[in-house]
Design an enzyme around this catalytic site. Structure first.
Site, PDB file in Angstrom:
ATOM      1  N   ARG A  84     -45.475   0.766 -35.346  1.00 52.18           N
ATOM      2  CA  ARG A  84     -45.753  -0.458 -35.578  1.00 52.18           C
ATOM      3  C   ARG A  84     -47.045  -2.039 -35.144  1.00 52.18           C
ATOM      4  O   ARG A  84     -46.929  -1.026 -33.970  1.00 52.18           O
ATOM      5  CB  ARG A  84     -44.366  -0.882 -35.261  1.00 52.18           C
ATOM      6  CG  ARG A  84     -42.803  -0.323 -35.781  1.00 52.18           C
ATOM      7  CD  ARG A  84     -42.715  -1.628 -36.813  1.00 52.18           C
ATOM      8  NE  ARG A  84     -41.239  -0.894 -37.694  1.00 52.18           N
ATOM      9  CZ  ARG A  84     -41.116  -0.518 -38.938  1.00 52.18           C
ATOM     10  NH1 ARG A  84     -42.440  -0.290 -39.275  1.00 52.18           N
ATOM     11  NH2 ARG A  84     -40.354   0.163 -39.906  1.00 52.18           N
ATOM     12  N   GLU A 100     -48.180  -8.949 -40.920  1.00 49.50           N
ATOM     13  CA  GLU A 100     -48.442  -8.641 -42.024  1.00 49.50           C
ATOM     14  C   GLU A 100     -47.302  -8.873 -43.293  1.00 49.50           C
ATOM     15  O   GLU A 100     -46.775  -9.965 -43.331  1.00 49.50           O
ATOM     16  CB  GLU A 100     -47.745  -6.683 -42.780  1.00 49.50           C
ATOM     17  CG  GLU A 100     -49.040  -6.213 -41.418  1.00 49.50           C
ATOM     18  CD  GLU A 100     -48.003  -4.451 -41.472  1.00 49.50           C
ATOM     19  OE1 GLU A 100     -46.639  -4.766 -42.145  1.00 49.50           O
ATOM     20  OE2 GLU A 100     -48.197  -3.624 -40.652  1.00 49.50           O
ATOM     21  N   HIS A 160     -51.136  -0.585 -44.047  1.00 49.92           N
ATOM     22  CA  HIS A 160     -49.203   0.355 -43.827  1.00 49.92           C
ATOM     23  C   HIS A 160     -49.312   1.216 -45.159  1.00 49.92           C
ATOM     24  O   HIS A 160     -47.969   1.045 -45.907  1.00 49.92           O
ATOM     25  CB  HIS A 160     -48.558  -1.182 -44.334  1.00 49.92           C
ATOM     26  CG  HIS A 160     -47.413  -0.564 -43.468  1.00 49.92           C
ATOM     27  ND1 HIS A 160     -46.744  -1.441 -42.098  1.00 49.92           N
ATOM     28  CD2 HIS A 160     -46.444   0.426 -43.168  1.00 49.92           C
ATOM     29  CE1 HIS A 160     -45.654  -1.059 -41.797  1.00 49.92           C
ATOM     30  NE2 HIS A 160     -45.651   0.526 -42.186  1.00 49.92           N
TER      31      HIS A 160
END
Length: 529
Positions: free
Chosen positions: A235, A264, A282
């Site tokens: 994370r 993000e 990601h």
């Protein structure tokens, strides 16, 4: 029986749609709907289940319109797009699929570690630009190096296993990792400072919480081995990105590989463009297999819950297997009704509740039974409480909830006792489930009874004196209230006694007042179940 109806508002695999259909669930597949929150709010009221990925935001506003909704299933692990407290208050189970992405994310972390060790992306770009800089890219071996794993849960333990296969030494920091589990998976459990001192590579596999935010900051980096390499596929926010950039400049950190960022989509970041930094957008869960796995898993889990009551990977309720669900069901009903019985008789603030499980029921999922008992107990006072929200509501109100488990000490195979403590008194009520599957009241305040829960009942505590039953029955008869069942119990002759009477229809208030006025009556209360 009406078929349950599920809405899929994100792009889920067609195989998941088929699972719902094969299990006899009606499916409405609208993969673009998640982006249109107004339209979603408009139609959500028609569905029993909602299957999502990350594009759908399940907000309190959406949930306010979800009249029938029983379950939200997130294909994937992250549920930051679901307002879980609002879902809990509404009685909606929120499930995710924490294991569907595990191997894929673990493999991505190992891939980034290897790429970092040998500077693969920079070497590739240089070679394809025709530079042939053989001496510039001097990598390091990973064999014999120490990997520090922060968070050794499902994904962390897979990373550790792969690293051991690559002949690395693995040290792990995880407060929830038992010494036995550490030994089983071949890692050395250490404190965080020790991990920082010893690790050549550090990989993070922990959720983002207040405790883990910036777990790697400037102070942590200062305590690390010079030339450490850091990988984060968990994370954004676990690492202070500015502190890391500074440490890369001073060469305290030799390299970093990040798949996740504080903000993000990350279109700009302090780490971007830095030599010895590898960044991916990601991609932890982005493999064909993982996307398929989580979609199939969420469809199975939601179907199981809607059809059988089995609960898997719920974030706001205990898990219940398909085998446990049918056995648990009558005891959930019993616990809820015992709680309701106690709640309807309680007129002052509750300070503590003790729920005792004896015999076979003590081996069942008592957390689910406790939730049911609390929902029954709190509903008469607070109205909109359900099995999912009850433990949270009880905690918010400062109620102490104790669970006691013991071997059978009574004549019953299973016995549940709910004891409520208020500033004025302590009251206990016990019940069991007979072979016919129906819950029964068997003890009220230490007085033995044998009564089913009727829809409408009158509960009376009185002195055991001749003539009371005749007067009570006559009074109901004169008022046109028909008696369905009549249950009596007493401590001793002439002592405290109770009458529990099931009647047809509701009990008029004036009739209850007349019962209360009878000479031997201490308390008369109308109850509904």
């Amino acid at each position: 029986m009406t078929k349950p109806k599920v809405l899929i508002s994100d792009a889920l695999s067609p195989a998941a749609v088929q699972i719902f259909k094969d299990r006899g669930i009606e499916v409405d597949f609208q993969p673009a709907l998640g982006k249109d929150k107004d339209k979603l709010a408009e139609i959500i009221g028609d569905y029993d289940g909602l299957a999502i990925r990350s594009a759908t935001k399940v907000t309190a506003k959406i949930l306010a319109n979800a009249r029938k909704l029983k379950v939200v299933g997130r294909a994937g692990i992250g549920v930051d797009n679901v307002e879980i407290p609002a879902a809990t208050a509404k009685g909606v189970i929120v499930m995710n699929t924490p294991f569907g992405n595990s191997i894929t994310t673990a493999e991505h972390a190992i891939t980034l570690m290897l790429a970092l060790a040998r500077e693969i992306p920079a070497a590739d770009a240089s070679t394809q630009a025709g530079k042939w800089e053989k001496n510039r890219f001097m990598g390091v071996e990973i064999t014999g190096k120490t990997l520090g794993v922060i968070g050794c849960g499902n994904i962390g333990s897979i990373v550790a296993d792969r690293a051991l296969g690559l002949k690395m030494k693995v040290v792990a920091f995880d407060p929830f990792l038992s010494p036995e589990r550490a030994r089983d998976i071949g890692v050395e459990k250490v404190e965080l400072d020790d991990l920082f001192k010893r690790a050549d590579f550090i990989t993070l596999h922990t959720p983002l919480t207040d405790k883990t935010r910036n777990i790697i900051d400037a102070d942590a980096i200062a305590g690390m081995k010079k030339g450490v390499r850091i990988i984060n596929c968990a994370r954004g926010g676990l690492v202070d990105e500015q502190a890391l950039a500074d440490a890369l400049n001073t060469k305290q950190v030799a390299g970093a590989a990040f798949d996740v960022f504080v903000e993000e989509p990350a279109t700009g970041n302090v780490l971007f463009g830095h030599p010895n930094v590898i960044c991916t957008p990601h991609l932890g869960a982005s493999t064909t297999e993982a996307q398929e796995n989580v979609a199939l898993q969420v469809a199975e889990q939601m179907s199981d819950y809607l059809l059988t009551g089995a609960i898997t990977n719920a974030l706001n309720f205990p898990s219940i297997t398909a085998e446990e669900a049918p056995k648990l069901k009558p005891f959930v009903e019993l616990a809820e009704k015992l709680g309701s019985f106690a709640g309807q008789l309680t007129e002052t603030g509750i300070s503590k509740v003790t729920i005792t499980y004896e015999g076979q029921v003590a081996e069942m999922k008592i957390k689910a039974l406790t939730s049911a008992a609390l929902s029954g107990l709190l509903r008469p006072m607070l109205g909109d409480v359900n099995v999912v929200s009850a433990p949270v509501v009880a905690k918010e109100r400062g109620m102490v909830v104790d669970e006691v488990v013991r071997a059978a000490q009574s004549d019953y195979e299973s016995l549940i006792t709910v004891t409520v403590f208020t500033e004025r008194q302590e009251r206990s009520v016990s019940g069991t489930v007979y072979a016919d599957g129906h819950p029964r009241l068997v003890d009220i305040k230490g007085i033995r009874v044998d009564a089913e829960f009727g829809k409408s009942m009158i509960y009376v505590t009185n002195e055991d004196r001749p003539g009371f039953i005749g007067k009570f029955a006559s009074l109901l008869g004169d008022a046109g209230v028909n008696i369905a069942t009549f249950n009596l119990g007493r401590h001793s002759q002439g002592g405290d006694a109770i009458a529990l009477v099931e009647v047809d229809g509701s009990v008029p208030e004036n009739v209850l007042a007349k019962v209360q006025a009878l000479p031997q009556v201490r308390q008369a209360k109308a109850l509904t179940f």
